[in-house]
Design an enzyme around this catalytic site. Sequence first.
Site, PDB file in Angstrom:
ATOM      1  N   ALA A  10     -15.594   9.404  13.211  1.00 36.65           N
ATOM      2  CA  ALA A  10     -16.718   8.735  12.553  1.00 36.65           C
ATOM      3  C   ALA A  10     -17.698   9.681  11.879  1.00 36.65           C
ATOM      4  CB  ALA A  10     -17.462   7.863  13.565  1.00 36.65           C
ATOM      5  N   HIS A 183      -4.759   2.055  -0.311  1.00 33.30           N
ATOM      6  CA  HIS A 183      -5.919   1.396  -0.925  1.00 33.30           C
ATOM      7  C   HIS A 183      -5.663   0.953  -2.357  1.00 33.30           C
ATOM      8  CE1 HIS A 183      -6.637   5.697  -1.928  1.00 33.30           C
ATOM      9  NE2 HIS A 183      -7.073   5.203  -3.064  1.00 33.30           N
ATOM     10  N   ASP A 240       1.425  13.072  -2.007  1.00 35.77           N
ATOM     11  CA  ASP A 240       0.070  12.523  -2.041  1.00 35.77           C
ATOM     12  C   ASP A 240      -0.022  11.236  -2.850  1.00 35.77           C
ATOM     13  OD1 ASP A 240      -2.769  12.730  -1.431  1.00 35.77           O
ATOM     14  OD2 ASP A 240      -3.054  13.172  -3.558  1.00 35.77           O
ATOM     15  N   HIS A 245       1.265   5.413  -3.411  1.00 32.66           N
ATOM     16  CA  HIS A 245       0.583   4.613  -4.421  1.00 32.66           C
ATOM     17  C   HIS A 245       1.490   4.197  -5.580  1.00 32.66           C
ATOM     18  CE1 HIS A 245      -2.841   5.640  -2.124  1.00 32.66           C
ATOM     19  NE2 HIS A 245      -3.143   6.777  -2.710  1.00 32.66           N
TER      20      HIS A 245
END
Length: 480
Positions: A10, A183, A240, A245
Site C-alpha cells: 500500500a 487494464h 511488457d 495488452h
Amino acid sequence: MKALFVIFGATGDLAKRKLFPALYQLEKKRELNENFAIVAVARKDYTQKEYILELEKAIVEFGNVAENRSEKQEIWKRFTERITYQVLDFNGEEGYESLSESLKRLDKDWDTHGNRLFYLAVGPDYFGKIAIKINKHHLYEKDRGWKRLMIEKPFGRDLITAKELNKELRKVFEEEEIFRIDHYLVKEMVENLLVLRGGNQLFEPTWNKEHIKEVQIISTEKEGIGRRAAYYDKAGALRDMVQNHLLQMLALTTMDLPDRLTSEGLRREKEKILNSLQPIESNRMKKQMVLGQYEGYTNEEDVEKNSTRETYVAVTAYLNHPRWEGVPFFLITGKGLDKKEAKIVLKYHLPVGECCLDHKEQDLPENRLTVNIQPLEGVVVEFNTKKPGTKDTILPVKMDFCQNCMAGINTPEAYEKLILDALDGDHASFTHWEEVKATWTYMDPLISWAEKNGDQVVIYSKGSEGPKKEEVNNEDSEDN
C-alpha cells in the site's frame, strides 16, 4: 458491495498512483458501499496518521480531487475513515497473525459479512508467497463470506513460471476467485469495440478476411522506461506489452461475438482466438518480427551497459481461424517514440472491378476504420466520395467521432471499474488462466529467439517513429 479491501504493497507506486486515486474517485461519486473498508498493508513503519498524510500527497498529485474546499474536506473525511494502515513484513509470520485479528475486528465493525478482496500491489515474486500466507494465517473465514484475489501483470516470465505461479495460487483460490488484471480491457474504447461491432450492421458483416486486408494494433509511448529499469531490462516490450495488452486487444478485435456478452461467453471466444495464433517458425522470425531499442537506453539508470533488451517490437501475427485466415495483424509497441497513442486500425480491400469513376490518374484510397483508445477516444471512418465539380475526382473523407469531445462525458479511470467489477465478481474485464496459457505458448518462442539474437535489435532515435517502416512491414502475406 460489502467487503474488506486488503491492499498488500500500500505504500508502493501502484497503490499511490492508481489504486487510491481510483478509490478516492469512487468515494467522491458515492459508489462505495457504506459497509466497505480498506486495509492498507505495507512494510514501512508508518503510524496511521503518517500514512494518511502520505496518502493525501499522492491523491493530490495523481487524483482528481474536489475543487471546492468544503466538499474536499467532507469527501476526505469519509474516505480516510474507511482506511486502516498495518505494518507487515511479507516474509514473516507474526505480522500475518496480527493482520488476521485486525480483519476479524474490522469485519465486525464494518459489518462486511466476511467478504475479503485481496489486492497484491507487490512484485511478482511475492504473489505466490502472500497467497499461501493468506491461507496459512486464516485471513479469510472459510465458512463465511467470499474471498477474491486481484493481481497485476506479469503473470510469470514464460509458460513454465506462469504454470508454477498458477499452481501456487490455486492451492488457495479457485479460478473464479482469481482476477488477473489487464487494464487495457477496461479502457472505454476497447470495451466499446464489442458494441461497435455487435450494435451496427454497418460493420459486423464485413468484419472478416473477405473485406479486411490487414489490421494494426498499436500502443506507443513518448517516454522512456523512467524508473522501471529494474523490471523492464528483464522483461522488454515483448513481455511488457505484447504478451498481454496487444494480444488481448487482438482477441477482442477478432473473436466471434458470443450470443450474449457474458464473462463466460467472452472468455470462451477470446480463448479460441488466442489458441488459433499461428506459431512463428525460427526461420521466419526475422521476417515477422522487428526489434528496436531507443538510443541512450543503455545509459538509463539500472540498465546493463551492454543490454540488448528491446524497447520496440513489431510482430506480424496470423490466425489459423476461418474468419481471418491469411490476414496479417501488425502488433506494434514501443517506448521513446514520437507520440503516445493506442489504436486499432482496420484496412479494407479495394473494391473489386472497375470503379464508377475514372480514377486512372489517381490511386483509389483504401477504406479504414480506426478505433482510437488513447489519448483521444473515438472512432474514425475513412471512405471515398466524389469531389464537387465537373471532373470525376475522388475525394477521401473522414467521419470522426470523438468521445472525449462530448460535453458531459466523464470516462472513469480503468482502476475504478476494475475494483467495482472484482467486488461484483464480474470476470469480463479480467483474463482467465486459459488465456494466459495460450498467450505464453505463442510468445515463448518469440522471446527465446529475441534473447538469443540481440544483434537483430535496431537502434532508433528517441522521439522518432522507431525503426524504419520498411523494417516493420517486411512480411509478404502471400508467403503465408
